[in-house]
Design a protein around this motif. Structure first.
Motif, PDB file in Angstrom:
ATOM      1  N   ASN A  77       0.829  -1.200   0.000  1.00 50.87           N
ATOM      2  CA  ASN A  77       0.000   0.000   0.000  1.00 50.87           C
ATOM      3  C   ASN A  77       0.873   1.264   0.000  1.00 50.87           C
ATOM      4  O   ASN A  77       0.512   2.269  -0.626  1.00 50.87           O
ATOM      5  N   ARG A  78       2.002   1.227   0.705  1.00 55.70           N
ATOM      6  CA  ARG A  78       2.933   2.360   0.698  1.00 55.70           C
ATOM      7  C   ARG A  78       3.435   2.622  -0.734  1.00 55.70           C
ATOM      8  O   ARG A  78       3.493   3.769  -1.189  1.00 55.70           O
ATOM      9  N   PHE A  79       3.778   1.529  -1.408  1.00 57.45           N
ATOM     10  CA  PHE A  79       4.238   1.653  -2.799  1.00 57.45           C
ATOM     11  C   PHE A  79       3.142   2.230  -3.682  1.00 57.45           C
ATOM     12  O   PHE A  79       3.385   3.139  -4.485  1.00 57.45           O
ATOM     13  N   THR A  80       1.939   1.722  -3.528  1.00 57.51           N
ATOM     14  CA  THR A  80       0.817   2.172  -4.372  1.00 57.51           C
ATOM     15  C   THR A  80       0.546   3.653  -4.171  1.00 57.51           C
ATOM     16  O   THR A  80       0.313   4.392  -5.142  1.00 57.51           O
ATOM     17  N   ARG A  81       0.576   4.112  -2.917  1.00 61.13           N
ATOM     18  CA  ARG A  81       0.336   5.536  -2.653  1.00 61.13           C
ATOM     19  C   ARG A  81       1.425   6.405  -3.291  1.00 61.13           C
ATOM     20  O   ARG A  81       1.135   7.445  -3.896  1.00 61.13           O
ATOM     21  N   ALA A  82       2.694   5.975  -3.154  1.00 55.27           N
ATOM     22  CA  ALA A  82       3.809   6.733  -3.747  1.00 55.27           C
ATOM     23  C   ALA A  82       3.692   6.756  -5.269  1.00 55.27           C
ATOM     24  O   ALA A  82       3.889   7.799  -5.915  1.00 55.27           O
ATOM     25  N   PHE A 119      10.687   5.026 -11.905  1.00 48.25           N
ATOM     26  CA  PHE A 119      10.566   4.342 -10.612  1.00 48.25           C
ATOM     27  C   PHE A 119      11.596   4.875  -9.612  1.00 48.25           C
ATOM     28  O   PHE A 119      11.448   4.688  -8.407  1.00 48.25           O
ATOM     29  N   GLY A 120      12.621   5.575 -10.116  1.00 47.33           N
ATOM     30  CA  GLY A 120      13.510   6.317  -9.224  1.00 47.33           C
ATOM     31  C   GLY A 120      12.748   7.434  -8.537  1.00 47.33           C
ATOM     32  O   GLY A 120      12.977   7.747  -7.355  1.00 47.33           O
ATOM     33  N   ARG A 121      11.826   8.052  -9.243  1.00 46.84           N
ATOM     34  CA  ARG A 121      10.981   9.089  -8.653  1.00 46.84           C
ATOM     35  C   ARG A 121      10.048   8.508  -7.595  1.00 46.84           C
ATOM     36  O   ARG A 121       9.790   9.133  -6.560  1.00 46.84           O
ATOM     37  N   VAL A 122       9.574   7.293  -7.834  1.00 51.10           N
ATOM     38  CA  VAL A 122       8.738   6.624  -6.826  1.00 51.10           C
ATOM     39  C   VAL A 122       9.578   6.326  -5.589  1.00 51.10           C
ATOM     40  O   VAL A 122       9.115   6.505  -4.447  1.00 51.10           O
ATOM     41  N   LEU A 123      10.814   5.881  -5.807  1.00 49.79           N
ATOM     42  CA  LEU A 123      11.721   5.638  -4.669  1.00 49.79           C
ATOM     43  C   LEU A 123      11.939   6.908  -3.864  1.00 49.79           C
ATOM     44  O   LEU A 123      11.925   6.890  -2.628  1.00 49.79           O
ATOM     45  N   ASN A 124      12.166   8.028  -4.550  1.00 51.39           N
ATOM     46  CA  ASN A 124      12.353   9.305  -3.850  1.00 51.39           C
ATOM     47  C   ASN A 124      11.128   9.661  -3.020  1.00 51.39           C
ATOM     48  O   ASN A 124      11.245  10.188  -1.908  1.00 51.39           O
ATOM     49  N   GLU A 125       9.954   9.377  -3.554  1.00 56.97           N
ATOM     50  CA  GLU A 125       8.714   9.646  -2.821  1.00 56.97           C
ATOM     51  C   GLU A 125       8.628   8.769  -1.579  1.00 56.97           C
ATOM     52  O   GLU A 125       8.282   9.245  -0.482  1.00 56.97           O
ATOM     53  N   LEU A 126       8.979   7.499  -1.708  1.00 57.24           N
ATOM     54  CA  LEU A 126       8.963   6.574  -0.560  1.00 57.24           C
ATOM     55  C   LEU A 126       9.969   6.995   0.513  1.00 57.24           C
ATOM     56  O   LEU A 126       9.709   6.862   1.710  1.00 57.24           O
ATOM     57  N   LEU A 127      11.121   7.502   0.065  1.00 58.59           N
ATOM     58  CA  LEU A 127      12.186   7.881   0.994  1.00 58.59           C
ATOM     59  C   LEU A 127      12.087   9.334   1.434  1.00 58.59           C
ATOM     60  O   LEU A 127      12.940   9.833   2.177  1.00 58.59           O
ATOM     61  N   ASN A 128      11.037  10.032   0.938  1.00 57.25           N
ATOM     62  CA  ASN A 128      10.816  11.437   1.275  1.00 57.25           C
ATOM     63  C   ASN A 128      11.993  12.326   0.842  1.00 57.25           C
ATOM     64  O   ASN A 128      12.395  13.244   1.557  1.00 57.25           O
TER      65      ASN A 128
END
Length: 570
Positions: free
Chosen positions: A44-49, A139-148
């Protein structure tokens, strides 16, 4: 009041409010196991990001015009990214990996993205290889979102600021042409780095080698940048500010006096004539060159066009299209009219990273020795072919010359010329007009090129000596590294002998030779080069009148005596 002592990278004095650029956050991927009960929570964390990034791209997509060619290319990329974010095959693989190997989603996403991209890179298909770049980026942008992680946008710097930072990447320096920057105060950077070169081009005072300045200066504080003395004065008192205001005014008056040389020919006291050309990185700089009385453009660094294009968006764009390049080259040629314009093919790689989704880039242990400049474009020939098409199409609008960067062998020149010939055949078959007689010359900027200049002269239409890289590669000194700055010496006997050997080879083959490195813009080095026989110099546009003034005060015999002394300095 506090004074920081550093190294002068660009002369001049100015004052302004500090803008401290935060150091980039390194993406460190954590790795830890999660319980089976938390797998759904991680998903769910991944989906939100992922959905947040998708919404941002949709908003950017909505802001694009349907008519603009540039926006059309951007639109295609955004649409590709949206498809990738919802790619059912990749998402299924990702979820399966998470369920079978329950670790935090950042770790799983990083592994699967690289694995998926690796399969695309190894497919042997150019289109799929480009998609590998895309999938890593989105998906690097998604990683940045997950890592704030929130990347800093250089466009946030306001006009009139003194930029205070650890360092600036060449791609960040686009702001120097877009904003009225008062000065640069950096911890790192060499006096012959591209950041320093651009600062001098735009007449921006700069001081490098300022230890701990980012920790002691705060955004909004008044700074004086004394690029001539290599000093930064923090929160100056009234008397100091008054003294420097007077110095700034005196400097303006000297610049005004220098203007009388704009329309005068460049020649020595006894009448030996020189051609003074301009180094530029954007079409707008061609207008400055024309205003400053340049005899033409000696170096158009096209990589800065690509950097400007890719810095406009947080999302990696496609590299410049043929049409966009054509318009840029055409505009420079038209500004300069019948004066020669030397346009260098893409010199990407090394310290000049271009954030384009279709431009291959991987971390290298020693990037300045790696896949850059002509090596890059000869490996990915479509880049060179597209640029040649744009250049030849633009050739009918002025006096074009094409230059190849970082040449180390005759084979590279021959291969590049073969691609140019293919392009000319294509244009001819398409009934597109172009000039068939555009000279193709090379940069002499490695020891290999200098030593084999006699061979290279037989396959080149002209030489231009890039003294910045020539010094770096000959002496084995990183010109960006402040720690070894004292070892970077353009007057080193090895460098001067390579220049002399190159001049002799060009003269023997009767091809034109010029210098377009920083040695061409400095008073002391110009005297040495002129005494060695160089008559064509290319520099930052605003240095032209200063060099004219310098040459007008000395005879050719005096110049030859100066260079002879340097060449015999054992």
């Amino acid at each position: 009041m506090n004074i920081f002592l550093g190294i002068s990278a660009s002369t001049g004095i100015n004052t302004g409010k500090a803008f401290v650029i935060p150091e980039p956050v390194q993406r460190i991927i954590p790795q830890f196991p999660v319980s089976s009960q938390d797998v759904e929570k991680e998903w769910n964390r991944f989906t939100r990001a992922k959905d947040k990034i998708s919404e941002k791209i949709k908003r950017q997509l909505d802001s694009l015009s349907n008519d603009s060619k540039q926006d059309k290319i951007q639109r295609e990329l955004f649409e590709t990214y949206l498809l990738m974010l919802d790619d059912p095959v990749f998402l299924e693989e990702l979820k399966t990996e998470l369920e079978g190997n329950p670790f935090n989603i950042e770790y799983i996403l990083d592994i699967k993205t690289e694995e998926y991209a690796g399969r695309l890179r190894n497919s042997g298909n150019d289109y799929l290889t480009e998609r590998a770049q895309d999938i890593c980026d989105i998906f690097g942008r998604v990683l940045n979102e997950l890592l704030n992680i929130r990347p800093f946008n250089i466009e946030q710097v306001p006009d009139g600021s003194v930029i205070v930072a650890k360092e600036m990447n060449p791609s960040d320096t686009i702001i120097l042409s877009k904003r009225k920057i008062a000065g640069l105060a950096l911890i790192e950077g060499g006096v012959s780095s591209h950041v320093a070169i651009l600062a001098r081009n735009y007449d921006i005072p700069a001081v490098f080698g300022l230890e701990k300045i980012t920790k002691q200066v705060h955004t909004g504080e008044r700074l004086i940048v004394d690029g001539t003395a290599g000093e930064i004065i923090q929160s100056p008192d009234e008397q100091t500010l008054s003294d420097y205001t007077r110095k700034i005014e005196e400097e303006k008056q000297h610049k005004q006096k220098i203007l009388e040389f704009r329309d005068k020919p460049a020649q020595t006291k006894d009448g030996t004539k020189f051609n003074l050309y301009a180094n530029i990185g954007t079409p707008d700089e061609a207008k400055i060159a024309a205003e400053e009385g340049a005899d033409g453009i000696g170096l158009f660094r096209t990589e800065f066009l690509f950097m400007s294009e890719s810095s406009e968006s947080q999302v990696r764009t496609r590299s410049m299209s043929e049409e966009e390049q054509f318009e840029a080259y055409k505009s420079v040629l038209e500004v300069m009219k019948d004066k020669p314009v030397v346009i260098r093919t893409l010199d990407a790689g090394g310290d000049k990273i271009i954030s384009a989704a279709d431009l291959p880039y991987e971390e290298e242990k020693n990037p300045m020795m790696g896949l850059r400049a002509i090596r890059l474009t000869l490996q990915f020939t479509q880049l060179l072919k597209t640029q040649f098409r744009a250049l030849y199409r633009a050739s009918i609008y002025g006096n074009l010359k094409i230059m190849l960067p970082l040449i180390t062998s005759t084979e590279q020149v021959i291969k590049a010329k073969e691609i140019a010939h293919q392009v000319m055949e294509e244009l001819e078959s398409e009934n597109i007009p172009f000039n068939k007689d555009v000279p193709i010359g090379i940069m002499i900027e490695t020891a290999a090129a200098g030593i084999t200049a006699d061979c290279l002269a037989k396959v080149s239409d002209f030489f231009s000596i890039g003294t910045n890289d020539l010094t770096q590669y000959t002496l084995g000194v990183d010109r960006e590294n402040i720690s070894v700055a004292p070892l970077y010496n353009e007057f080193h006997l090895a460098v001067l002998r390579l220049i002399q050997k190159t001049i002799e080879a060009a003269n023997d083959q009767k091809i034109p030779i010029s210098v377009c490195g920083e040695m061409a813009s400095k008073t002391d080095s110009v005297m040495v080069l002129a005494g060695m026989g160089i008559r064509n110099l290319s520099m930052g546009p605003r240095r032209i009148s200063y060099i004219k003034e310098n040459l007008s005060n000395i005879t050719i015999d005096e110049l030859q005596a100066i260079s002879a002394k340097s060449l015999n300095n054992l």
